[in-house]
Design a protein around this motif. Structure first.
Motif, PDB file in Angstrom:
ATOM      1  N   ASP A  39     -38.106 -44.882 -49.667  1.00  0.00           N
ATOM      2  CA  ASP A  39     -39.262 -44.142 -49.260  1.00  0.00           C
ATOM      3  C   ASP A  39     -38.749 -42.753 -49.003  1.00  0.00           C
ATOM      4  OD1 ASP A  39     -42.636 -44.870 -48.028  1.00  0.00           O
ATOM      5  OD2 ASP A  39     -41.638 -42.816 -47.764  1.00  0.00           O
ATOM      6  N   ASN A  41     -39.994 -40.476 -47.093  1.00  0.00           N
ATOM      7  CA  ASN A  41     -40.408 -40.188 -45.858  1.00  0.00           C
ATOM      8  C   ASN A  41     -40.230 -41.352 -44.901  1.00  0.00           C
ATOM      9  OD1 ASN A  41     -41.576 -38.965 -43.418  1.00  0.00           O
ATOM     10  ND2 ASN A  41     -43.497 -38.967 -44.242  1.00  0.00           N
ATOM     11  N   PRO A  42     -38.957 -41.851 -44.641  1.00  0.00           N
ATOM     12  CA  PRO A  42     -38.702 -43.051 -44.055  1.00  0.00           C
ATOM     13  C   PRO A  42     -39.213 -42.977 -42.720  1.00  0.00           C
ATOM     14  CG  PRO A  42     -36.590 -41.696 -44.413  1.00  0.00           C
ATOM     15  CD  PRO A  42     -37.877 -40.953 -45.000  1.00  0.00           C
ATOM     16  N   GLN A  43     -39.780 -44.301 -42.204  1.00  0.00           N
ATOM     17  CA  GLN A  43     -40.519 -44.327 -40.941  1.00  0.00           C
ATOM     18  C   GLN A  43     -39.394 -45.167 -40.126  1.00  0.00           C
ATOM     19  OE1 GLN A  43     -43.149 -42.954 -39.799  1.00  0.00           O
ATOM     20  NE2 GLN A  43     -42.849 -42.104 -41.926  1.00  0.00           N
ATOM     21  N   GLY A  44     -38.126 -45.293 -40.496  1.00  0.00           N
ATOM     22  CA  GLY A  44     -36.829 -46.140 -39.900  1.00  0.00           C
ATOM     23  C   GLY A  44     -35.618 -45.711 -40.494  1.00  0.00           C
ATOM     24  N   HIS A  47     -36.095 -47.660 -45.071  1.00  0.00           N
ATOM     25  CA  HIS A  47     -37.456 -47.857 -45.403  1.00  0.00           C
ATOM     26  C   HIS A  47     -37.581 -47.980 -46.909  1.00  0.00           C
ATOM     27  CE1 HIS A  47     -41.834 -46.034 -44.850  1.00  0.00           C
ATOM     28  NE2 HIS A  47     -41.870 -47.093 -45.832  1.00  0.00           N
ATOM     29  N   ASN A  93     -50.416 -51.644 -47.105  1.00  0.00           N
ATOM     30  CA  ASN A  93     -51.595 -50.741 -46.903  1.00  0.00           C
ATOM     31  C   ASN A  93     -52.647 -50.864 -47.986  1.00  0.00           C
ATOM     32  OD1 ASN A  93     -50.433 -49.878 -44.355  1.00  0.00           O
ATOM     33  ND2 ASN A  93     -49.265 -48.189 -45.194  1.00  0.00           N
ATOM     34  N   HIS A 108     -44.119 -52.213 -48.038  1.00  0.00           N
ATOM     35  CA  HIS A 108     -42.963 -51.457 -47.327  1.00  0.00           C
ATOM     36  C   HIS A 108     -42.245 -52.554 -46.661  1.00  0.00           C
ATOM     37  CE1 HIS A 108     -45.311 -47.644 -46.957  1.00  0.00           C
ATOM     38  NE2 HIS A 108     -46.306 -48.165 -47.543  1.00  0.00           N
ATOM     39  N   ILE A 110     -39.657 -51.776 -43.753  1.00  0.00           N
ATOM     40  CA  ILE A 110     -39.118 -50.871 -42.547  1.00  0.00           C
ATOM     41  C   ILE A 110     -38.144 -51.722 -41.532  1.00  0.00           C
ATOM     42  CG2 ILE A 110     -39.862 -49.233 -40.944  1.00  0.00           C
ATOM     43  CD1 ILE A 110     -42.684 -49.254 -42.335  1.00  0.00           C
ATOM     44  N   LEU A 115     -39.428 -51.554 -33.827  1.00  0.00           N
ATOM     45  CA  LEU A 115     -40.637 -51.080 -34.141  1.00  0.00           C
ATOM     46  C   LEU A 115     -41.598 -51.569 -33.131  1.00  0.00           C
ATOM     47  CD1 LEU A 115     -40.510 -52.074 -38.001  1.00  0.00           C
ATOM     48  CD2 LEU A 115     -40.326 -50.043 -37.006  1.00  0.00           C
ATOM     49  N   PRO A 119     -49.813 -50.972 -34.206  1.00  0.00           N
ATOM     50  CA  PRO A 119     -49.756 -49.741 -35.174  1.00  0.00           C
ATOM     51  C   PRO A 119     -51.172 -49.178 -34.805  1.00  0.00           C
ATOM     52  CG  PRO A 119     -50.329 -51.404 -36.820  1.00  0.00           C
ATOM     53  CD  PRO A 119     -49.993 -52.397 -35.404  1.00  0.00           C
TER      54      PRO A 119
END
Ligand code: AMP
Length: 120
Positions: A39, A41-44, A47, A93, A108, A110, A115, A119
């Motif tokens: 990804d 725009n990694p969220q971890g 990702h 999503n 995804h 992640i 985490l 959410p």
């Protein structure tokens, strides 16, 4: 020709363009049905997105149980190869309320940090 073997792309889809190498991406693995990319725009720390090569807008549009199986089998393979031994999160999503921003089905994966849940 078997239609399930025919590449079906959406010319306006950013993930289809990635699959066709029209725009660059960081590919983790791929096979005849799916591709996994990092990804942007990694969220971890890890990702990864797993996507079918044929364009499918979201999980409600999938007609092929085998395809879904193949995509989800990749989750475990990637978790192993990325050494996500302490766990990770798998997210799909769907639609506006689900926070889907790219209308090409993707899973995804992640991980690499603890985490929070639930959410937002
Ligand atoms: P979603 O919001 O569930 O539709 O997820 C779409 C994801 O695609 C987001 O996490 C974006 O950061 C990611 N993304 C968008 N464009 C790219 C790209 N060109 N390469 C890799 N990941 C992307």
């Amino acid at each position: 020709m078997d239609p399930s073997k025919t590449a079906a792309r959406d010319a306006n889809c950013i993930f289809c363009k990635i699959i066709d190498r029209q725009i660059p991406s960081n590919i983790v693995t791929e096979d005849e049905t799916c591709i996994a990319i990092r990804d942007v725009n990694p969220q971890g720390p890890i990702h990864i997105l797993i996507l079918p090569k044929n364009h499918v807008a979201n999980i409600t549009e999938v007609k092929d149980a085998q395809l879904l199986g193949s995509l989800f089998m990749k989750v475990g393979e990637i978790a192993k190869s990325e050494k996500l031994d302490h766990g990770f999160r798998t997210v799909v999503n769907t639609g506006e309320h689900g926070g889907q921003t790219v209308d090409h089905l993707h899973i995804h994966v992640i991980g690499g940090r603890h985490l929070e849940w639930p959410p937002g």
